[in-house]
Scaffold this active site. Structure first.
Site, mmCIF file in Angstrom:
data_model
loop_
_atom_site.group_PDB
_atom_site.id
_atom_site.type_symbol
_atom_site.label_atom_id
_atom_site.label_comp_id
_atom_site.label_asym_id
_atom_site.label_seq_id
_atom_site.Cartn_x
_atom_site.Cartn_y
_atom_site.Cartn_z
ATOM 1 N N ASP A 287 -0.435 4.456 1.104
ATOM 2 C CA ASP A 287 -0.336 5.329 2.060
ATOM 3 C C ASP A 287 0.186 5.144 3.374
ATOM 4 O O ASP A 287 0.623 4.169 3.557
ATOM 5 C CB ASP A 287 -2.114 5.426 2.514
ATOM 6 C CG ASP A 287 -2.707 4.158 3.169
ATOM 7 O OD1 ASP A 287 -1.965 3.077 2.571
ATOM 8 O OD2 ASP A 287 -3.324 4.353 3.990
ATOM 9 N N HIS B 168 5.221 4.289 12.185
ATOM 10 C CA HIS B 168 4.056 5.279 12.336
ATOM 11 C C HIS B 168 4.719 6.374 13.286
ATOM 12 O O HIS B 168 3.934 7.225 13.962
ATOM 13 C CB HIS B 168 2.936 4.567 13.120
ATOM 14 C CG HIS B 168 2.103 3.744 12.309
ATOM 15 N ND1 HIS B 168 0.852 3.058 12.582
ATOM 16 C CD2 HIS B 168 2.630 3.010 11.031
ATOM 17 C CE1 HIS B 168 0.558 2.402 11.543
ATOM 18 N NE2 HIS B 168 1.396 2.249 10.796
ATOM 19 N N HIS C 164 0.644 -1.185 -0.059
ATOM 20 C CA HIS C 164 -0.028 0.049 -0.098
ATOM 21 C C HIS C 164 0.859 1.234 -0.006
ATOM 22 O O HIS C 164 1.791 1.249 0.505
ATOM 23 C CB HIS C 164 -1.035 0.245 1.217
ATOM 24 C CG HIS C 164 -0.465 -0.245 2.392
ATOM 25 N ND1 HIS C 164 0.047 1.242 3.386
ATOM 26 C CD2 HIS C 164 -0.014 -1.042 3.470
ATOM 27 C CE1 HIS C 164 0.377 1.120 4.380
ATOM 28 N NE2 HIS C 164 0.498 -0.538 4.661
ATOM 29 N N GLU D 86 -4.877 1.734 3.154
ATOM 30 C CA GLU D 86 -4.624 0.291 4.088
ATOM 31 C C GLU D 86 -4.655 1.115 5.595
ATOM 32 O O GLU D 86 -5.118 0.468 6.519
ATOM 33 C CB GLU D 86 -3.532 -0.190 3.677
ATOM 34 C CG GLU D 86 -3.131 -1.412 4.750
ATOM 35 C CD GLU D 86 -2.557 -1.541 5.850
ATOM 36 O OE1 GLU D 86 -2.543 -2.458 6.346
ATOM 37 O OE2 GLU D 86 -2.117 -0.402 6.212
ATOM 38 N N GLU D 87 -4.018 2.200 5.757
ATOM 39 C CA GLU D 87 -3.930 2.548 7.306
ATOM 40 C C GLU D 87 -5.231 2.902 7.693
ATOM 41 O O GLU D 87 -5.319 2.920 9.100
ATOM 42 C CB GLU D 87 -2.873 3.959 7.094
ATOM 43 C CG GLU D 87 -1.540 3.489 6.712
ATOM 44 C CD GLU D 87 -0.852 2.477 7.922
ATOM 45 O OE1 GLU D 87 -1.519 2.134 8.777
ATOM 46 O OE2 GLU D 87 0.335 1.967 7.586
ATOM 47 N N ASP E 277 6.580 1.844 6.196
ATOM 48 C CA ASP E 277 5.031 1.320 6.231
ATOM 49 C C ASP E 277 4.114 2.015 5.221
ATOM 50 O O ASP E 277 3.560 3.105 5.728
ATOM 51 C CB ASP E 277 4.429 1.049 7.636
ATOM 52 C CG ASP E 277 3.168 0.561 7.685
ATOM 53 O OD1 ASP E 277 2.548 -0.083 6.907
ATOM 54 O OD2 ASP E 277 2.528 0.600 8.863
ATOM 55 N N ASP F 180 4.347 -6.389 3.807
ATOM 56 C CA ASP F 180 4.080 -5.203 4.546
ATOM 57 C C ASP F 180 4.519 -5.375 6.202
ATOM 58 O O ASP F 180 3.829 -4.980 7.060
ATOM 59 C CB ASP F 180 2.344 -5.071 4.455
ATOM 60 C CG ASP F 180 1.672 -3.649 5.003
ATOM 61 O OD1 ASP F 180 2.715 -2.838 5.399
ATOM 62 O OD2 ASP F 180 0.731 -3.873 5.541
#
Length: 410
Positions: A81, A381, A79, A176-177, A142, A199
């Site tokens: 995002d 994150h 992903h 995805e997030e 990520d 991922d």
């Protein structure tokens, strides 16, 4: 391969692709469109075929088979995002060559230091080339690391036609997030028998079990009266919210759980005397325990309704995804192939449950069994996120090896 993967990854992370749960569009933010269109151009440039991007931003491409064997079509997904937890705007990746095992000063003026005393896993990376943040943003490994690794693996296979493989499909997806990654993914158009999300985190991660997941929103209406004359009139919605939180089992929170433990997680609480809104996520690997957790929250809300009034409290709760183990175990050979691919490359596989979710959680229930493999990143994150280039190269080689092994076993 090292310079190639650094160039790709650092160019991807500079594009702000943070998703937005409040947006109703797909992708939820314009920056994702920017990167997705960049990926379309690069896929064409490296020689991939059937490169498409649909109206919802899902990018797909094909590496055609170069063998006469009947090989199942496999896919690799990542992903684009980045998380909503911390800003992803103006990412300035920093390269640390031959890491010496000491503190890494991310930002001297702000006194932000990535230290092995706070992050002991750093000790595993002595001698590696690392990519870090500058201390003011997340990095975006990520999952832009997965994007870069898939792209680099496909370029390598195209440049080495002597490596026999079946048809390979790749996809790069939005959002995805915020839990929407596969919502509009066209599984029939992807047309793969099995897939892997790239991922995961540290070297060797191999995951085919995920949480069962739900989201819950609680709205509490109070009654704000001047405190001087509030007796028997004021209803403080903030205090009801605190009461609700304290009625949940306190040991079943993320900070007290690990492994297969489930939890209730209060993501946010905003409000005042008149109105308070609470947002929760509920997680458990075990389906029965998951159902029981949801029922418990509903019981607590009903008890508070009985105490403070039916109309004063509302609960909106929705399932988000389920444990992909139930769909992957019947075809567990796809996990075994990834395991063996890592062993061939002298990587020790770490088979563990995901304490979170990937697109594979939903895709597996949409008819595409999709376990998850590592990217090489740590501390996702946040501002202390970093990734080992050495392990990114290993992740790329695992993708190539999985592709080879499907052909060998056909």
């Amino acid at each position: 391969m090292k310079d190639e993967i650094i160039k790709r990854f650092t160019s991807f992370v500079k594009v702000d692709t943070q998703s937005n749960e409040e947006s109703e569009t797909c992708p939820s933010t314009p920056g994702q469109w920017t990167l997705l269109h960049m990926l379309v151009e690069e896929l064409i440039e490296i020689g991939m075929e059937e490169v498409t991007i649909d109206e919802n931003g899902y990018v797909m491409a094909t590496l055609p088979s170069n063998t006469e064997k009947e090989v199942p079509t496999i896919g690799f997904l990542a992903h684009v995002d980045t998380a909503t937890d911390f800003t992803g705007k103006n990412v300035k990746p920093q390269l640390v060559e031959n890491y010496d095992g000491q503190d890494i000063v991310l930002n001297d003026s702000l006194h932000i230091v990535l230290s092995p005393s706070n992050f002991p896993n750093l000790a595993n990376y002595k001698g590696h080339t690392l990519i870090t943040t500058d201390g003011t943003t997340l990095l975006g490994a990520d999952n832009k690391a997965g994007v870069a690794e898939i792209m680099t693996a496909m370029a390598y296979l195209i440049q080495h036609p002597e490596i026999k493989h079946g048809k390979v499909r790749v996809a790069f997806t939005p959002d995805e997030e915020i839990g929407r990654g596969p919502h509009k993914f066209d599984v029939p158009a992807f047309n793969a028998s099995y897939a892997y999300t790239v991922d995961g985190g540290p070297l060797g991660e191999l995951e085919y079990e995920s949480f069962n997941a739900a989201g819950a929103k609680v709205t509490i209406n109070g009654n704000n009266i001047h405190p001087g004359s509030a007796k028997d009139k004021m209803v403080n919605s903030l205090k009801i919210a605190m009461e609700l939180q304290n009625m949940l089992p306190q040991e079943e929170a993320p900070e007290h759980t690990e492994g297969y433990d489930g939890f209730y997680h209060l993501l946010s609480m905003t409000g005042d005397v008149e109105l308070t809104k609470m947002s929760y996520i509920i997680r458990d690997h075990n389906k029965e325990k998951f159902v029981a957790k949801k029922a418990n929250l509903e019981r607590i809300v009903n008890d508070l309704k009985a105490k403070y009034g039916e109309k004063n409290i509302t609960l909106e709760m929705n399932d988000q995804y389920y444990n992909m183990k139930d769909k992957i175990e019947p075809v567990k050979h796809i996990v075994d192939i990834a395991y063996d691919a890592m062993k061939r490359l002298d990587i020790e596989p770490i088979v563990s449950p995901i304490r979170g979710g990937t697109d594979g959680s939903q895709l597996s229930y949409m008819g595409l069994p999709t376990p998850n493999i590592f990217t090489g990143g740590e501390n996702f994150h946040g501002k202390f996120e970093y990734i080992s280039v050495d392990n990114m190269i290993k992740a790329t080689k695992v993708i190539v090896e999985i592709t080879k092994m499907f052909e060998e076993k056909a």
